[in-house]
Design an enzyme around this catalytic site. Structure first.
Site, PDB file in Angstrom:
ATOM      1  N   GLY A   9       2.166 -21.341  52.875  1.00  0.00           N
ATOM      2  CA  GLY A   9       1.560 -22.339  54.461  1.00  0.00           C
ATOM      3  C   GLY A   9       1.452 -21.711  55.075  1.00  0.00           C
ATOM      4  O   GLY A   9       0.667 -20.384  55.129  1.00  0.00           O
ATOM      5  N   ARG A  35      -0.019 -25.808  42.107  1.00  0.00           N
ATOM      6  CA  ARG A  35      -0.502 -25.313  43.756  1.00  0.00           C
ATOM      7  C   ARG A  35      -1.495 -24.318  42.827  1.00  0.00           C
ATOM      8  O   ARG A  35      -2.376 -23.833  43.083  1.00  0.00           O
ATOM      9  CB  ARG A  35       0.718 -25.440  44.000  1.00  0.00           C
ATOM     10  CG  ARG A  35       1.432 -26.358  44.725  1.00  0.00           C
ATOM     11  CD  ARG A  35       0.642 -27.052  46.356  1.00  0.00           C
ATOM     12  NE  ARG A  35       0.738 -26.090  47.221  1.00  0.00           N
ATOM     13  CZ  ARG A  35      -0.464 -26.225  48.197  1.00  0.00           C
ATOM     14  NH1 ARG A  35      -1.165 -27.325  48.319  1.00  0.00           N
ATOM     15  NH2 ARG A  35      -0.008 -25.476  49.458  1.00  0.00           N
ATOM     16  N   LYS A 182      17.074 -20.201  70.880  1.00  0.00           N
ATOM     17  CA  LYS A 182      15.272 -21.637  70.119  1.00  0.00           C
ATOM     18  C   LYS A 182      15.961 -22.875  69.481  1.00  0.00           C
ATOM     19  O   LYS A 182      14.933 -23.848  69.977  1.00  0.00           O
ATOM     20  CB  LYS A 182      14.576 -20.359  68.779  1.00  0.00           C
ATOM     21  CG  LYS A 182      13.791 -21.553  67.971  1.00  0.00           C
ATOM     22  CD  LYS A 182      12.138 -20.852  69.045  1.00  0.00           C
ATOM     23  CE  LYS A 182      11.233 -21.429  68.404  1.00  0.00           C
ATOM     24  NZ  LYS A 182      10.608 -21.720  67.365  1.00  0.00           N
TER      25      LYS A 182
HETATM   26  P1  NAD Z   1       3.674 -24.758  56.386  1.00  0.00           P
HETATM   27  O1  NAD Z   1       4.039 -26.551  55.717  1.00  0.00           O
HETATM   28  O2  NAD Z   1       2.844 -23.953  56.246  1.00  0.00           O
HETATM   29  O3  NAD Z   1       4.271 -24.000  55.139  1.00  0.00           O
HETATM   30  C1  NAD Z   1       5.194 -24.222  53.739  1.00  0.00           C
HETATM   31  C2  NAD Z   1       4.582 -23.829  52.736  1.00  0.00           C
HETATM   32  O4  NAD Z   1       6.288 -23.726  51.751  1.00  0.00           O
HETATM   33  C3  NAD Z   1       3.840 -25.032  52.178  1.00  0.00           C
HETATM   34  O5  NAD Z   1       3.098 -24.177  51.524  1.00  0.00           O
HETATM   35  C4  NAD Z   1       4.770 -25.299  50.711  1.00  0.00           C
HETATM   36  O6  NAD Z   1       4.236 -25.621  49.545  1.00  0.00           O
HETATM   37  C5  NAD Z   1       5.702 -24.066  51.061  1.00  0.00           C
HETATM   38  N1  NAD Z   1       6.911 -24.237  49.721  1.00  0.00           N
HETATM   39  C6  NAD Z   1       7.340 -25.889  50.101  1.00  0.00           C
HETATM   40  N2  NAD Z   1       8.518 -25.627  48.753  1.00  0.00           N
HETATM   41  C7  NAD Z   1       7.925 -23.814  48.310  1.00  0.00           C
HETATM   42  C8  NAD Z   1       8.682 -24.073  46.206  1.00  0.00           C
HETATM   43  N3  NAD Z   1       9.801 -23.970  46.389  1.00  0.00           N
HETATM   44  N4  NAD Z   1       8.468 -22.190  46.303  1.00  0.00           N
HETATM   45  C9  NAD Z   1       6.937 -22.083  46.866  1.00  0.00           C
HETATM   46  N5  NAD Z   1       6.630 -22.542  48.233  1.00  0.00           N
HETATM   47  C10 NAD Z   1       7.217 -23.602  48.637  1.00  0.00           C
HETATM   48  O7  NAD Z   1       5.392 -24.387  57.248  1.00  0.00           O
HETATM   49  P2  NAD Z   1       5.471 -23.289  58.283  1.00  0.00           P
HETATM   50  O8  NAD Z   1       4.869 -23.919  59.622  1.00  0.00           O
HETATM   51  O9  NAD Z   1       4.480 -22.269  57.423  1.00  0.00           O
HETATM   52  O10 NAD Z   1       6.677 -23.553  58.819  1.00  0.00           O
HETATM   53  C11 NAD Z   1       7.712 -22.696  58.110  1.00  0.00           C
HETATM   54  C12 NAD Z   1       9.147 -22.252  58.233  1.00  0.00           C
HETATM   55  O11 NAD Z   1       8.957 -21.939  59.592  1.00  0.00           O
HETATM   56  C13 NAD Z   1       9.208 -23.897  59.303  1.00  0.00           C
HETATM   57  O12 NAD Z   1      10.984 -23.195  59.122  1.00  0.00           O
HETATM   58  C14 NAD Z   1       8.852 -24.056  60.632  1.00  0.00           C
HETATM   59  O13 NAD Z   1       9.706 -24.180  61.171  1.00  0.00           O
HETATM   60  C15 NAD Z   1       8.667 -22.128  60.886  1.00  0.00           C
HETATM   61  N6  NAD Z   1       7.927 -21.903  62.015  1.00  0.00           N
HETATM   62  C16 NAD Z   1       6.687 -22.001  62.373  1.00  0.00           C
HETATM   63  C17 NAD Z   1       5.863 -22.017  62.909  1.00  0.00           C
HETATM   64  C18 NAD Z   1       4.608 -22.380  63.125  1.00  0.00           C
HETATM   65  O14 NAD Z   1       3.144 -22.496  64.125  1.00  0.00           O
HETATM   66  N7  NAD Z   1       4.061 -23.042  62.013  1.00  0.00           N
HETATM   67  C19 NAD Z   1       6.674 -21.552  64.388  1.00  0.00           C
HETATM   68  C20 NAD Z   1       7.678 -21.281  64.362  1.00  0.00           C
HETATM   69  C21 NAD Z   1       8.546 -20.765  63.188  1.00  0.00           C
HETATM   70  O1  KPL Z   2       8.698 -24.332  69.236  1.00  0.00           O
HETATM   71  C1  KPL Z   2       8.155 -25.046  70.058  1.00  0.00           C
HETATM   72  C2  KPL Z   2       7.720 -26.460  68.670  1.00  0.00           C
HETATM   73  O2  KPL Z   2       7.018 -27.101  68.696  1.00  0.00           O
HETATM   74  O3  KPL Z   2       8.218 -26.195  67.630  1.00  0.00           O
HETATM   75  C3  KPL Z   2       8.167 -25.201  70.842  1.00  0.00           C
HETATM   76  C4  KPL Z   2       6.845 -25.002  71.784  1.00  0.00           C
HETATM   77  C5  KPL Z   2       9.215 -24.395  71.825  1.00  0.00           C
HETATM   78  C6  KPL Z   2       8.330 -26.501  71.666  1.00  0.00           C
HETATM   79  O4  KPL Z   2       9.540 -27.114  71.544  1.00  0.00           O
END
Ligand code: NAD
Ligand code: KPL
Length: 303
Positions: A9, A35, A182
């Site tokens: 992802g 997938r 956070k």
């Molecule tokens: P996303 O939904 O884009 O990607 C997650 C991926 O994991 C998906 O492709 C899904 O198919 C895969 N997945 C789920 N179960 C699986 C399994 N059993 N085996 C293999 N793959 C599997 O999520 P993301 O946005 O990349 O977020 C990941 C984590 O990072 C979350 O906890 C999110 O809150 C945190 N996060 C994301 C961001 C951001 O900007 N995207 C920023 C900070 C923190």
């Molecule tokens: O981390 C964030 C989110 O959208 O998950 C911010 C930018 C802190 C807003 O809560």
């Protein structure tokens, strides 16, 4: 040493692309044959940075391969992390290091309890990325990722590889404080943006509500021995709201796109701790209740 990345992802793509273009071996682990077939059909990952799309035809495999795993980045949502890690556990060497990149709290401890042999590192990231389509990700915001070890072990030598790949990472001796901080920010901002259906910046018109929520979160952090994470919380909430004023929070985006939220690892984690500590947080409880009603009304899981 090969970086295995569980998930393909947003953050998985951001990490995989930077490691690969720095010449480091990367293998993606996709959850099932469908997938993997879709990934092969797409021909790799695409990362878009400053409007420029670049293609990364990285090696990918299923969880049940035989190649042992020494280094694993878990880049799934918090609610998928335990099952995803369980799917590759037989492949983890006893010296494997697992990087847990989930938001909130709860999933990391659950995975670490699942893997008593291996070293689990917890990460907290302020980088931003989103999926424009399957295997096509936009790098949306520069940030920083903190890494740490609840057991207070030494910083791993491979941090230099992350720096070489231009992944902005910092080692911390108190990752729990970073994660609680956070979590508190996300609890103050994200549910309100869903309930008010608004951009982060619109919350500035609800200063009293933010103040009351921050006061309760500060009380919780202090009671949980996280006084450092409680310092100037309200000021930072306002700063983050201003800095991201034109954005929709991640929870708002999840709800708008009909996706499950990570509320169980944010507000529910906070409220469970409060209950165990006999701490009364009426406004956070009410916020959770109203959010639950909204999720159910939208046909989404209330956890
Ligand atoms: P996303 O939904 O884009 O990607 C997650 C991926 O994991 C998906 O492709 C899904 O198919 C895969 N997945 C789920 N179960 C699986 C399994 N059993 N085996 C293999 N793959 C599997 O999520 P993301 O946005 O990349 O977020 C990941 C984590 O990072 C979350 O906890 C999110 O809150 C945190 N996060 C994301 C961001 C951001 O900007 N995207 C920023 C900070 C923190
Ligand atoms: O981390 C964030 C989110 O959208 O998950 C911010 C930018 C802190 C807003 O809560």
């Amino acid at each position: 040493m090969t970086w295995h990345i569980l998930g393909a992802g947003s953050l998985a793509t951001l990490w995989a692309a930077r490691l690969a273009r720095n010449g480091q071996p990367v293998r993606l682990i996709l959850r099932n044959p469908a997938r993997l077939a879709a990934y092969r059909q797409a021909g790799g990952l695409i990362l878009i940075e400053d409007g420029q799309a670049q293609h990364y035809p990285l090696a990918a495999e299923l969880p049940a391969e035989h190649l042992p795993i020494e280094r694993l980045l878990v880049a799934c949502k918090a609610y998928d992390a335990e099952a995803a890690v369980a799917s590759v556990t037989p492949r983890l060497s006893s010296s494997a290091q697992i990087l847990l990149l989930q938001n909130g709290l709860g999933s990391q401890q659950a995975v670490a309890a699942q893997l008593p042999q291996q070293r689990c590192l917890f990460l907290s990231s302020t980088e931003g990325a989103y999926r424009e389509a399957d295997f096509r990700v936009v790098f949306a915001g520069c940030g920083q990722t903190w890494l740490g070890d609840r057991q207070n072990g030494p910083a791993p030598a491979w941090l230099a590889e992350l720096a070489a790949a231009k992944i902005p990472c910092c080692w911390t001796t108190d990752i729990m404080a970073r994660l609680w901080r956070k979590l508190a920010l996300n609890c103050a901002i994200n549910p309100l943006t869903v309930l008010l259906d608004c951009h982060n910046g619109d919350l500035l018109q609800h200063r009293n509500t933010l103040s009351v929520l921050c006061a309760e979160l500060i009380g919780l952090l202090r009671t949980c021995n996280q006084s450092e994470a409680a310092e100037n919380l309200e000021e930072e909430v306002l700063r983050v709201i201003q800095a991201t004023s034109g954005n929709y929070s991640s929870m708002h985006q999840d709800v708008a796109n009909g996706r499950r939220t990570e509320i169980a690892y944010l507000l529910d984690y906070a409220l469970t701790h409060a209950r165990q500590l006999d701490l009364h947080l009426p406004h956070l409880k009410e916020l959770r209740h109203r959010l639950g009603e909204r999720l159910i009304a939208n046909g989404l899981p209330n956890n």
